[in-house]
Write an enzyme that holds these catalytic residues in place. Structure first.
Site, mmCIF file in Angstrom:
data_model
loop_
_atom_site.group_PDB
_atom_site.id
_atom_site.type_symbol
_atom_site.label_atom_id
_atom_site.label_comp_id
_atom_site.label_asym_id
_atom_site.label_seq_id
_atom_site.Cartn_x
_atom_site.Cartn_y
_atom_site.Cartn_z
ATOM 1 C CG ASN A 29 23.281 68.408 -61.217
ATOM 2 O OD1 ASN A 29 24.517 68.059 -61.118
ATOM 3 N ND2 ASN A 29 22.471 68.013 -60.383
ATOM 4 C CG ASN A 66 16.471 66.258 -57.731
ATOM 5 O OD1 ASN A 66 16.729 65.362 -58.512
ATOM 6 N ND2 ASN A 66 17.372 66.882 -57.149
ATOM 7 C CG ASP A 90 18.136 69.745 -64.539
ATOM 8 O OD1 ASP A 90 19.106 70.148 -63.517
ATOM 9 O OD2 ASP A 90 18.142 68.686 -64.850
ATOM 10 C CD GLU A 104 24.465 66.091 -57.818
ATOM 11 O OE1 GLU A 104 25.121 65.373 -56.897
ATOM 12 O OE2 GLU A 104 23.752 65.960 -58.750
ATOM 13 C CG ASP A 150 18.691 68.719 -59.896
ATOM 14 O OD1 ASP A 150 17.464 68.538 -60.226
ATOM 15 O OD2 ASP A 150 19.392 67.899 -59.822
ATOM 16 C CG ASP A 158 23.689 62.338 -63.395
ATOM 17 O OD1 ASP A 158 24.154 63.514 -63.229
ATOM 18 O OD2 ASP A 158 23.018 61.950 -62.636
ATOM 19 C CG HIS A 159 21.526 66.696 -64.237
ATOM 20 N ND1 HIS A 159 20.339 66.901 -63.763
ATOM 21 C CD2 HIS A 159 22.014 65.910 -63.299
ATOM 22 C CE1 HIS A 159 19.985 66.509 -62.602
ATOM 23 N NE2 HIS A 159 20.992 65.855 -62.206
#
Length: 261
Positions: free
Chosen positions: A8, A149, A218, A35, A147, A247-248
């Site tokens: 991501n 989530n 993920d 994303e 991802d 951030d991933h």
DNA sequence: ATGGTTGCTTAGCAA
């Protein structure tokens, strides 16, 4: 040997240089992206092709957007679940490469777990499973990357008590993850890291990475014929360091599988 | 309980 990765990138525009240098350094056979946050014409296709990759996109402005990159030919690209639901969010793309059907998905986050975003997340996860049941065979080689989530277990959360009631950890989403496994998918990271983790995401807020406040959300899930061929899996934690990281971090797995299949 | 940061878009939303 096949190297499969999922990342991501949290805006392919903001992460373009990191993406290209990571591709050239790590040279995965397949990379699943989430994303993108750009329309198709904002995707750095020429640069990706220069790096030796084909791409299949399901792109969208501002939010969401997923892609598959591969060194070999990507066949029969397809986006969306094709169900009765009117869904404008670009969260699924899939294609066949090296004889594998590979899905790149970006599951909804779920917001604060109270409103429409939470309802949409649970419904989307149900629709993903229904789509797999309807259109795919768990006996065939298939990879579900992306991802989700979902942190499947407290072992996948650095501070489980702090996250217990959030949309990443609630029983409803852990149940959805378990139902994906029950359909015939195997969590290859868990298989190679039974102790839990490694973490794949650290919130920008609260300086999550600096404080070690990570979660494993993920995933690379494989049907049995492929899972049996997985020789290792890990997270490229270094990619979360330095200037302007996503951030991933990228997640990868190696499979003893012919590129020519 | 709140806050903290990043990205897209431009003040507010999403994560």
């Amino acid at each position: 040997m096949l190297k499969i990765a999922t990342w991501n990138v949290n805006s392919v525009k903001a992460r373009k240089e990191r993406l290209l240098s990571w591709l050239q350094r790590e040279m995965p056979d397949v990379l699943s992206l989430q994303e993108l946050k750009v329309e198709a014409d904002g995707f750095p296709l020429a640069e990706v092709q220069d790096a030796g990759y084909q791409a299949v996109l399901n792109a969208q402005k501002t939010y969401n957007g997923v892609a598959l990159l591969a060194k070999r030919e990507l066949l029969d690209g397809q986006s969306g679940f094709g169900d009765a639901v009117e869904d404008t969010q670009a969260r699924h793309v899939e294609a066949t490469v090296c004889g594998l059907r590979v899905l790149s998905v970006y599951a909804p986050n779920g917001g604060d777990g109270a409103g429409d975003k939470w309802t949409y997340k649970l419904a989307w996860l149900d629709r993903l499973l229904a789509y797999l049941e309807r259109t795919h065979d768990p006996r065939a080689p298939l990879l579900l990357c992306g991802d989700l989530n979902i942190a499947p277990d407290d072992k996948d959360v650095a501070r489980p008590d702090a996250w217990k009631h959030t949309v990443l950890c609630r029983p409803e989403v852990r149940d959805a993850f378990a139902r994906l496994l029950a359909w015939g998918l195997s969590d290859v990271m868990r298989a190679h890291h039974p102790e839990g983790g490694p973490y794949t995401w650290w919130d920008y807020r609260m300086l999550g990475f600096q404080k070690g406040n990570g979660l494993r959300i993920d995933h690379i899930l494989a049907t049995l014929p492929l899972a049996a061929a997985c020789t290792s899996a890990g997270v490229d934690r270094n990619e979360r360091k330095g200037t302007q990281p996503s951030d991933h971090a990228p997640v990868y797995a190696l499979f003893d599988w012919p590129k020519s299949a």
